[in-house]
Enzyme design. Sequence first.
Site: not given
Ligand code: GLU
Length: 450
Positions: A89, A113, A125, A165
């Site tokens: 994710k 995270k 990512k 993002d």
């Molecule tokens: N890009 C966001 C982050 O850095 C959200 C990622 C997501 O919702 O999967 O956490």
Amino acid sequence: MSYTQDVLAGLRQRYQSEPEFLQAVEEVLLTLQPLMDKDDKYRKYKILERVVEPERTVKFRVEWVDDKGEIQVNRGYRIQYNSAIGPYKGGIRLHPSVNEGVLKFLGFEQVFKNSLTGTAIGGAKGGSDFDPKGKSETEIMRFCQAFMVQLHRYIGPTIDVPAGDIGTGGREIGYMYGAYKRLTTRYEGVLTGKGLTFGGSLARTEATGYGLVYFTEEMLKDRNETLEGKRCAVSGAGNVAIYCIEKLIQKGALPVTASDSRGSIYDPNGIDLAVLKQVKEVERASLTRYAELVPSAQYVPVEDYPEGKHFVWTVPVDAAFPCATQNELNEADARCLIENGCRCVAEGANMPSSIAAIDVFLKSGIAYGPAKAANAGGVATSQLEMEQNAGMTSWTFEEVDAKLHQIMVNIYRSVADTAVEFGQPGNLVLGANIAGFRKVADAMIAQGVI
Ligand code: GLU
């Protein structure tokens, strides 16, 4: 040499050409030694050597035709970093600075995270060096479709769930979702941040900024303080910054700055949120436009920033919220903030502070909320979107917001308690890294060498 230093030395050799990745790994590994000292199993199972390497990296060519009929070529990536605790994710970044090293830093951060959110999601990512700036709506659509022609093979609701993002907002997610559906003939929650009429969650747009402020409230509560009346510097003018500003205003704080890639605005009376939304969300214009519409605001172009500093960090404030991008706050900025009386920093962007800046914050004893804990509300709400999609239901704004709030309270508690457990109360960097890492590492050990 200690286990963490040993692994770091090897990585510095191997990944010299990926400075952002090395920075992210260094920040995490340097704080993990107390855990390694406590339990030898991490060394025995070579967890550090394993956790720093992505499980899989997909690289692909993205070719599309621009409005002039010219063929364009970009590089696309998806880094599926770690699936020990759940399906991959993480967001998709569209920005000219994107390369494998940048996405590795982001993916590595995402693993811990996501673990901190307390939900079952692994880390990933993706992105491309495509520059959305100056592109027409149809060019953006064609790019998103071309990107998905490759990506759709590697994702799925229980495999890998991408999201937004930098450069990827609701519009881009919509185009990518449409392309995925057309390519696979499946209508399923394969992306988060979708539009509200096709499976998106209420409060997902607001979640990262709101969550950042909820986290900050908890951090301040532990110091018998609140946000009420606090002057705040915010950087950025995207989704994270806008909804951080919105929630700060709701909490009685006074956000006085915002910035984009060309310059910053400073308004001593407080940012006019309606104008900021109009300029950034509707007109998609530069902040010069904000200054035209709000005469009390001062506009400072990047060329006029003080030598070696970012303008917004030179404004005297009580609290600072970096919400733009990596390494936007250096050691000089950190010193300047503290000399001017700032007592709280919470990170909305990923890795906005340099390692030297973090050091300044920790040594000064101010309240410092590192990104992987403070900005986890975005991905946590993505997980709530996945839950709603899986249950074929949708919750009210209030329900989602209440869950987000509880998740941020829980993250703060687990991070602060972990810092206490390891004898460094208030060191939320150590707390976040150890708490995030421990869960992933223990899951990896339990699942064997695979
Ligand atoms: N890009 C966001 C982050 O850095 C959200 C990622 C997501 O919702 O999967 O956490």
